[in-house]
Design an enzyme around this catalytic site. Structure first.
Site, PDB file in Angstrom:
ATOM      1  N   PHE A  79      -8.684  -5.697  -9.120  1.00 27.34           N
ATOM      2  CA  PHE A  79      -8.779  -4.402  -9.785  1.00 27.34           C
ATOM      3  C   PHE A  79      -7.414  -3.949 -10.267  1.00 27.34           C
ATOM      4  O   PHE A  79      -6.416  -4.054  -9.529  1.00 27.34           O
ATOM      5  CB  PHE A  79      -9.296  -3.327  -8.820  1.00 27.34           C
ATOM      6  CG  PHE A  79     -10.624  -3.595  -8.200  1.00 27.34           C
ATOM      7  CD1 PHE A  79     -11.792  -3.143  -8.787  1.00 27.34           C
ATOM      8  CD2 PHE A  79     -10.710  -4.282  -6.989  1.00 27.34           C
ATOM      9  CE1 PHE A  79     -13.023  -3.368  -8.194  1.00 27.34           C
ATOM     10  CE2 PHE A  79     -11.934  -4.511  -6.384  1.00 27.34           C
ATOM     11  CZ  PHE A  79     -13.098  -4.063  -6.996  1.00 27.34           C
ATOM     12  N   ASP A  80      -7.366  -3.417 -11.473  1.00 29.70           N
ATOM     13  CA  ASP A  80      -6.209  -2.645 -11.904  1.00 29.70           C
ATOM     14  C   ASP A  80      -6.211  -1.333 -11.111  1.00 29.70           C
ATOM     15  O   ASP A  80      -7.231  -0.950 -10.512  1.00 29.70           O
ATOM     16  CB  ASP A  80      -6.305  -2.397 -13.407  1.00 29.70           C
ATOM     17  CG  ASP A  80      -5.153  -1.566 -13.940  1.00 29.70           C
ATOM     18  OD1 ASP A  80      -4.036  -1.652 -13.379  1.00 29.70           O
ATOM     19  OD2 ASP A  80      -5.359  -0.818 -14.912  1.00 29.70           O
ATOM     20  N   GLY A  81      -5.099  -0.632 -11.134  1.00 25.94           N
ATOM     21  CA  GLY A  81      -5.010   0.615 -10.391  1.00 25.94           C
ATOM     22  C   GLY A  81      -5.388   1.832 -11.210  1.00 25.94           C
ATOM     23  O   GLY A  81      -6.501   2.347 -11.138  1.00 25.94           O
TER      24      GLY A  81
END
Length: 313
Positions: free
Chosen positions: A166-168
């Site tokens: 996941f990206d943040g």
């Protein structure tokens, strides 16, 4: 008349809603639809009713998730949620049967946006190749991503482990920090995050999915499948601290965290080998899709109408 039975429930399960084009490779059929009309598409699908469709971008993820289900307990439910017509839906279910995917449920809307049914399903994730459907689902509060149908497939790597990256910002977290960067640049962003290092970031659209994965992650070592998660963000020190403290405040753990400071994410994803990667920026998604299955989270300031460019987050 059939005897009255108690209705079944999906409560307590991880519910993944997925379009037929995300699950199977219907790109050739989709081109017929775009170049002609839905009737030509229906006729083509019907003519291929006995021809199993090839796996699509999300097929490996779905196959692994369904491995959590046993004869005694169903922990994961995968539901086809598609703009397809019901006749074309026959091929979807037949292809699933040929692939030994235990799919029982499907909703086919023949051109209508299917996202309203996500509420009835209690869906934790919606994957579709159509951006409008994904935007609508995200706006309604669901974790959703536009899949890249031509992504490199995960194939059979790590057969006993699901890896999700996941990206943040604008994915696990809100786009609060991205907006600061967009308005004031890197210096303003760094100052903002240092000042608020101890203040948890507001949740983003994929926080509920990460939470829903936790019970599966916490299963005993003898479980049929394991889940490994990673945070892959272009944040760098000192802005890393707020991201970590936010996850701690949520009582959510990730197995790996990569604070890349603007380095190309695809290089690191190549090593992590995710079954799916979710990011809000098309630039990162474009390169990541050459490495493995990728979904564009069409949310946050970078995806507002009139916004363009790729920031560092």
């Amino acid at each position: 008349m059939y005897p009255e039975a108690m209705p079944k429930s999906l409560e307590g399960k991880l519910v993944v809603a997925i379009s037929s084009r995300a699950l199977f490779d219907f790109e050739e059929e989709n081109r017929v639809f775009e170049e002609s009309d839905d009737r030509a598409y229906m006729e083509l699908q019907l003519s291929r009713l006995d021809v199993p469709a090839k796996p699509g971008v999300a097929f490996p993820l779905v196959k692994k998730l369904l491995a959590f289900n046993t004869d005694d307990e169903g922990r994961v439910a995968v539901v086809i949620l598609s703009r397809n017509d019901p006749v074309s839906g026959l091929r979807v279910f037949r292809s699933a049967q040929e692939s030994n995917l235990q799919l029982e449920r499907g909703v086919f809307t023949r051109g209508r946006n299917p996202y309203p049914y996500l509420t009835s399903l209690g869906a934790n994730l919606f994957l579709s190749a159509k951006e409008d459907d994904v935007r609508a689902a995200l706006n309604a509060g669901f974790a959703a991503a536009r899949v890249y149908p031509d992504s490199a497939l995960a194939a059979d790597r790590h057969p006993d482990e699901i890896r999700i990256a996941f990206d943040g910002d604008a994915v696990l977290f809100s786009d609060e920090a991205e907006r600061v960067y967009a308005q004031g640049g890197l210096a303003a962003f760094q100052a903002h995050e240092i000042e608020r290092a101890g203040v948890p970031l507001p949740p983003g659209p994929f926080k509920p999915l990460l939470q829903a994965l936790q019970p599966l992650q916490d299963m005993a070592s003898g479980a049929p499948m394991r889940i490994r998660t990673a945070l892959v963000t272009a944040r760098s020190a000192p802005a890393h601290e707020r991201a970590i403290r936010t996850l701690m405040a949520w009582n959510i753990q990730v197995d790996e965290a990569m604070f890349l400071g603007g380095l190309e994410k695809a290089d690191f994803l190549r090593e992590f080998e995710p079954d799916f990667f979710f990011d809000d920026q098309t630039g990162y998604c474009d390169t990541a899709s050459r490495v493995g299955p990728t979904g564009h989270v069409v949310s946050g300031v970078k995806n507002e109408v009139g916004e363009s460019g790729q920031g560092p987050l």
